[in-house]
Write an enzyme that holds these catalytic residues in place. Structure first.
Site, PDB file in Angstrom:
ATOM      1  N   LYS A 270     -17.407 -41.635   2.891  1.00 50.71           N
ATOM      2  CA  LYS A 270     -17.983 -42.979   2.697  1.00 50.71           C
ATOM      3  C   LYS A 270     -16.785 -43.842   2.492  1.00 50.71           C
ATOM      4  CE  LYS A 270     -19.316 -44.265  -1.320  1.00 50.71           C
ATOM      5  NZ  LYS A 270     -19.199 -45.227  -1.857  1.00 50.71           N
ATOM      6  N   ASN A 271     -15.878 -43.574   1.466  1.00 52.56           N
ATOM      7  CA  ASN A 271     -14.638 -44.561   1.113  1.00 52.56           C
ATOM      8  C   ASN A 271     -13.832 -44.513   2.106  1.00 52.56           C
ATOM      9  OD1 ASN A 271     -16.093 -44.286  -1.218  1.00 52.56           O
ATOM     10  ND2 ASN A 271     -14.567 -43.476  -2.551  1.00 52.56           N
TER      11      ASN A 271
ATOM     12  N   ARG B 126     -20.457 -52.539  -3.700  1.00 53.10           N
ATOM     13  CA  ARG B 126     -19.107 -53.138  -4.203  1.00 53.10           C
ATOM     14  C   ARG B 126     -18.109 -53.369  -3.036  1.00 53.10           C
ATOM     15  NH1 ARG B 126     -15.727 -54.675  -8.401  1.00 53.10           N
ATOM     16  NH2 ARG B 126     -13.735 -54.105  -7.766  1.00 53.10           N
TER      17      ARG B 126
ATOM     18  N   CYS C 248     -21.759 -53.119  -9.980  1.00 45.68           N
ATOM     19  CA  CYS C 248     -21.095 -53.050 -11.251  1.00 45.68           C
ATOM     20  C   CYS C 248     -21.717 -51.899 -11.978  1.00 45.68           C
ATOM     21  CB  CYS C 248     -20.972 -54.489 -11.924  1.00 45.68           C
ATOM     22  SG  CYS C 248     -22.813 -54.907 -12.260  1.00 45.68           S
TER      23      CYS C 248
ATOM     24  N   ARG D  44     -16.069 -54.306 -13.291  1.00 42.61           N
ATOM     25  CA  ARG D  44     -15.037 -54.028 -12.100  1.00 42.61           C
ATOM     26  C   ARG D  44     -14.500 -55.404 -11.521  1.00 42.61           C
ATOM     27  NH1 ARG D  44     -18.070 -49.599  -8.719  1.00 42.61           N
ATOM     28  NH2 ARG D  44     -16.017 -49.237  -7.636  1.00 42.61           N
ATOM     29  N   PRO D  45     -13.572 -55.800 -11.911  1.00 40.81           N
ATOM     30  CA  PRO D  45     -12.864 -57.198 -11.926  1.00 40.81           C
ATOM     31  C   PRO D  45     -12.251 -56.849 -10.382  1.00 40.81           C
ATOM     32  CG  PRO D  45     -11.592 -56.135 -13.363  1.00 40.81           C
ATOM     33  CD  PRO D  45     -12.695 -55.290 -13.418  1.00 40.81           C
ATOM     34  N   ILE D  46     -12.224 -58.334  -9.877  1.00 48.53           N
ATOM     35  CA  ILE D  46     -11.561 -58.018  -8.472  1.00 48.53           C
ATOM     36  C   ILE D  46     -10.195 -59.002  -8.438  1.00 48.53           C
ATOM     37  CG2 ILE D  46     -13.532 -57.766  -7.106  1.00 48.53           C
ATOM     38  CD1 ILE D  46     -13.639 -60.836  -6.312  1.00 48.53           C
ATOM     39  N   ASP D  47      -9.540 -59.210  -9.711  1.00 44.92           N
ATOM     40  CA  ASP D  47      -8.520 -60.215  -9.778  1.00 44.92           C
ATOM     41  C   ASP D  47      -7.296 -59.684  -8.992  1.00 44.92           C
ATOM     42  OD1 ASP D  47      -8.825 -57.998 -11.552  1.00 44.92           O
ATOM     43  OD2 ASP D  47      -6.921 -58.650 -12.590  1.00 44.92           O
ATOM     44  N   LEU D  48      -7.111 -58.323  -8.826  1.00 46.47           N
ATOM     45  CA  LEU D  48      -6.203 -57.673  -8.121  1.00 46.47           C
ATOM     46  C   LEU D  48      -5.961 -58.152  -6.590  1.00 46.47           C
ATOM     47  CD1 LEU D  48      -5.515 -54.292  -9.851  1.00 46.47           C
ATOM     48  CD2 LEU D  48      -4.293 -56.574 -10.155  1.00 46.47           C
TER      49      LEU D  48
ATOM     50  N   ASP E 202     -14.428 -40.059  -9.337  1.00 40.11           N
ATOM     51  CA  ASP E 202     -15.925 -39.661  -8.571  1.00 40.11           C
ATOM     52  C   ASP E 202     -16.334 -38.402  -8.588  1.00 40.11           C
ATOM     53  OD1 ASP E 202     -15.731 -42.160  -7.866  1.00 40.11           O
ATOM     54  OD2 ASP E 202     -15.600 -42.040  -5.856  1.00 40.11           O
TER      55      ASP E 202
ATOM     56  N   ILE F 149     -10.751 -44.315 -15.534  1.00 37.93           N
ATOM     57  CA  ILE F 149     -10.601 -45.267 -14.398  1.00 37.93           C
ATOM     58  C   ILE F 149     -11.743 -46.584 -14.569  1.00 37.93           C
ATOM     59  CG2 ILE F 149     -10.788 -45.817 -11.860  1.00 37.93           C
ATOM     60  CD1 ILE F 149      -8.647 -43.821 -12.681  1.00 37.93           C
TER      61      ILE F 149
ATOM     62  N   ARG G 280     -26.647 -44.037  -0.745  1.00 39.45           N
ATOM     63  CA  ARG G 280     -25.553 -44.907  -0.671  1.00 39.45           C
ATOM     64  C   ARG G 280     -24.371 -44.081   0.020  1.00 39.45           C
ATOM     65  NH1 ARG G 280     -23.400 -47.146  -5.293  1.00 39.45           N
ATOM     66  NH2 ARG G 280     -21.928 -47.668  -3.965  1.00 39.45           N
TER      67      ARG G 280
HETATM   68  C1  UD1 Z   1     -12.585 -47.049  -4.917  1.00 40.10           C
HETATM   69  C2  UD1 Z   1     -13.525 -46.062  -4.617  1.00 40.10           C
HETATM   70  C3  UD1 Z   1     -14.434 -45.485  -5.836  1.00 40.10           C
HETATM   71  C4  UD1 Z   1     -13.385 -44.650  -6.700  1.00 40.10           C
HETATM   72  C5  UD1 Z   1     -12.217 -45.572  -7.043  1.00 40.10           C
HETATM   73  C6  UD1 Z   1     -11.294 -44.826  -7.859  1.00 40.10           C
HETATM   74  C7  UD1 Z   1     -14.504 -47.085  -2.475  1.00 40.10           C
HETATM   75  C8  UD1 Z   1     -15.439 -47.767  -1.647  1.00 40.10           C
HETATM   76  N1  UD1 Z   1     -14.719 -46.612  -3.909  1.00 40.10           N
HETATM   77  O1  UD1 Z   1     -13.252 -48.007  -5.548  1.00 40.10           O
HETATM   78  O2  UD1 Z   1     -15.583 -44.487  -5.178  1.00 40.10           O
HETATM   79  O3  UD1 Z   1     -14.138 -44.457  -7.817  1.00 40.10           O
HETATM   80  O4  UD1 Z   1     -11.938 -46.188  -5.854  1.00 40.10           O
HETATM   81  O5  UD1 Z   1     -10.757 -44.214  -7.049  1.00 40.10           O
HETATM   82  O6  UD1 Z   1     -13.130 -46.655  -1.942  1.00 40.10           O
HETATM   83  N2  UD1 Z   1      -9.383 -53.174 -10.947  1.00 40.10           N
HETATM   84  C9  UD1 Z   1      -9.006 -54.345 -11.954  1.00 40.10           C
HETATM   85  N3  UD1 Z   1      -8.990 -55.341 -10.859  1.00 40.10           N
HETATM   86  C10 UD1 Z   1      -9.062 -55.232  -9.508  1.00 40.10           C
HETATM   87  C11 UD1 Z   1      -9.708 -53.953  -8.878  1.00 40.10           C
HETATM   88  C12 UD1 Z   1      -9.613 -52.843  -9.616  1.00 40.10           C
HETATM   89  O7  UD1 Z   1      -8.839 -54.189 -13.043  1.00 40.10           O
HETATM   90  O8  UD1 Z   1      -8.960 -56.293  -8.945  1.00 40.10           O
HETATM   91  C13 UD1 Z   1      -9.773 -51.876 -12.058  1.00 40.10           C
HETATM   92  C14 UD1 Z   1     -10.804 -51.304 -11.764  1.00 40.10           C
HETATM   93  O9  UD1 Z   1     -11.844 -51.799 -12.906  1.00 40.10           O
HETATM   94  C15 UD1 Z   1     -10.548 -49.831 -12.031  1.00 40.10           C
HETATM   95  C16 UD1 Z   1      -9.346 -49.416 -11.552  1.00 40.10           C
HETATM   96  O10 UD1 Z   1      -8.619 -50.745 -11.457  1.00 40.10           O
HETATM   97  O11 UD1 Z   1     -10.579 -49.669 -13.495  1.00 40.10           O
HETATM   98  C17 UD1 Z   1      -9.418 -48.637 -10.203  1.00 40.10           C
HETATM   99  O12 UD1 Z   1     -10.310 -49.355  -9.405  1.00 40.10           O
HETATM  100  P1  UD1 Z   1     -10.331 -49.495  -7.974  1.00 40.10           P
HETATM  101  O13 UD1 Z   1      -9.145 -48.420  -7.466  1.00 40.10           O
HETATM  102  O14 UD1 Z   1     -10.026 -50.791  -7.405  1.00 40.10           O
HETATM  103  O15 UD1 Z   1     -11.599 -48.978  -7.353  1.00 40.10           O
HETATM  104  P2  UD1 Z   1     -12.439 -49.212  -6.001  1.00 40.10           P
HETATM  105  O16 UD1 Z   1     -11.460 -49.761  -5.065  1.00 40.10           O
HETATM  106  O17 UD1 Z   1     -13.522 -50.138  -6.492  1.00 40.10           O
END
Ligand code: UD1
Length: 416
Positions: free
Chosen positions: A22-23, A92, A116, A121-125, A305, A327, A397
């Protein structure tokens, strides 16, 4: 509402061929928007998250059709560059469409993504990475508007190795003029799959699997194909189910290399695990031992996961195990449900202490999220009597025919 019924106490025996990941497939579906092309994805799992990604492509004016395990995508003529709230909220991963839309159309308007359930789960990065490439971003109440006349290659340093932000940055950088370098990139195997697909589309990308990824050029191609690799978290799920129910199961089309810390945890529990390059065999009988401490970290560390799944396998262990989640802030929402089975779990913030009990008893459970739901299935397979899992739609899902596969292994499981 989807409801699963399970009766525990039957050992699992046989083999399962793992589904596609999936991922890995979701960012590839989004990346197909990058340039006009026809893409064929083989070994594409049948999941509601894949349906959600396909619905986004169709909304944008592309064609996409899943025929068994093959997904055909045609992104030759999209006709819009916005994604409405209803579609964004279905998963997400919808946020990964931002980079490809910006790259293809020079603009993108989306609402804040859903999903969420694991806490904030911010998207700032994601947004900072796109800004580094020259995008102007305006955040309104529930929507994000991105514009870029022309994307420019840039050095992008991620403060966390976010999987999704790495993917968005890689895809958008393909359309940028000049070289881009992503530092502190996520190293998950799914990043390597995305690199393989971007190369098939004509991008010059290297470094996936390491913390530094370079994107140096792009000569778009009209056709691309990819075989989706096996799902490492689905593998962890079948291993956990086997430990909970007892028995012997062989997973074929599994990349054991991607599961090292998970296999090590099961070995520590006393299970007999033999891993070849593309298959894994596990045997477990009676109450397992404990893995000691399970500490989640970005790849190649223990995957967040898989933590709920190994937790399920510990519920009847001889001893205690501690889980430390690094995480996500709400990874243990399934723990309250496991207590209903008679489990002994104490959670405090990012810590959970699990002390194995001799017997679990079937109960009414509610699936809190995707992996938590799968962990409840595993736990219920090790409980005496019947369990009922509501909100099991979460499980669809990410799992392609989990119920059928478990039934074929001998589990007593049926879905309403
Ligand atoms: C992906 C996987 C999810 C897995 C996760 C961590 C998919 C579809 N999902 O989720 O199954 O559990 O990787 O291996 O591939 N963060 C920020 N700002 C951002 C983005 C992330 O602070 O803009 C933080 C998140 O809150 C979290 C950490 O970074 O604490 C890791 O998140 P991230 O690696 O981005 O996870 P996803 O890509 O959402």
């Amino acid at each position: 509402m989807s409801i699963w019924h399970l009766a525990g106490g039957r050992p699992l025996r046989g083999s399962v061929r793992l589904q596609g990941s999936k991922n890995a497939v979701l960012p590839v579906i989004a990346a197909s928007l990058l340039c006009p092309n026809e893409t064929e994805l083989i070994n594409c799992p049948r999941l509601s998250d894949v349906d959600a990604a396909v619905d986004i492509l169709r909304y944008l004016g592309c064609a996409a059709e899943q025929d068994g395990d093959t997904l055909h995508i045609d992104t030759l003529a999209p006709d819009r560059c916005d994604i409405p709230r209803k579609l964004m909220h279905r998963m997400r991963s919808s946020v990964i469409f931002l980079g490809p839309m910006l790259a293809r159309f020079g603009e993108a308007q989306v609402s804040v993504p859903g999903g969420c359930e694991l806490g904030q789960r911010p998207i700032d990065l994601h947004l900072k990475a796109l800004e580094s490439l020259g995008a102007e971003i305006r955040e309104e109440e529930d929507s994000i508007v991105c514009r870029a006349g022309k994307l420019r290659g840039a050095e992008i340093s991620l403060t966390l190795p976010s999987v999704g932000a790495t993917e968005n940055a890689m895809i958008a950088a393909c359309a940028a003029e000049g070289k881009s370098v992503i530092y502190n990139a996520a190293r998950e195997p799914e990043i390597e799959t995305l690199q393989a697909y971007l190369r098939a589309l004509g991008a010059e990308v290297s470094g996936a699997g390491s913390p530094v990824i370079c994107i140096t050029g792009f000569s778009p191609r009209r056709a691309a194909g990819l075989r989706v690799p096996p799902d490492r978290i689905a593998a962890a799920t079948y291993l956990a189910c086997t430990v909970c129910a007892g028995g012997e199961v062989r997973l074929s089309d599994a990349v054991s290399e991607h599961l090292r810390p998970v296999i090590a945890a099961f070995e520590k529990m006393g299970c007999a695990v033999s891993a070849a390059r593309d298959e894994i065999h596990i045997a477990s009988h009676g109450r397992p031992g404990t893995p000691g401490a399970v500490v989640t970290r970005p790849y190649p560390g223990f995957p967040t996961d898989a933590a709920p799944l190994v937790m399920a396998a510990c519920l009847r262990s001889r001893g205690s195990a501690v889980f430390i989640e690094n995480i996500f802030e709400s990874r243990f929402r399934h723990a309250d449900e496991m207590l209903r089975l008679g489990a002994d779990i104490a959670c405090r913030g990012p810590l959970a202490l699990v002390t194995g009990v001799e017997t679990l008893r079937g109960a009414d459970l509610a699936s809190p999220d995707l992996r938590g739901g799968a962990a409840l299935v595993a736990a219920a397979l090790g409980a005496e009597g019947e369990s009922r899992i509501t909100d099991a739609g979460h499980i669809r899902r990410g799992y392609d025919r989990l119920d059928e596969n478990l039934r074929a292994l001998g589990a007593d499981i049926w879905c309403e």
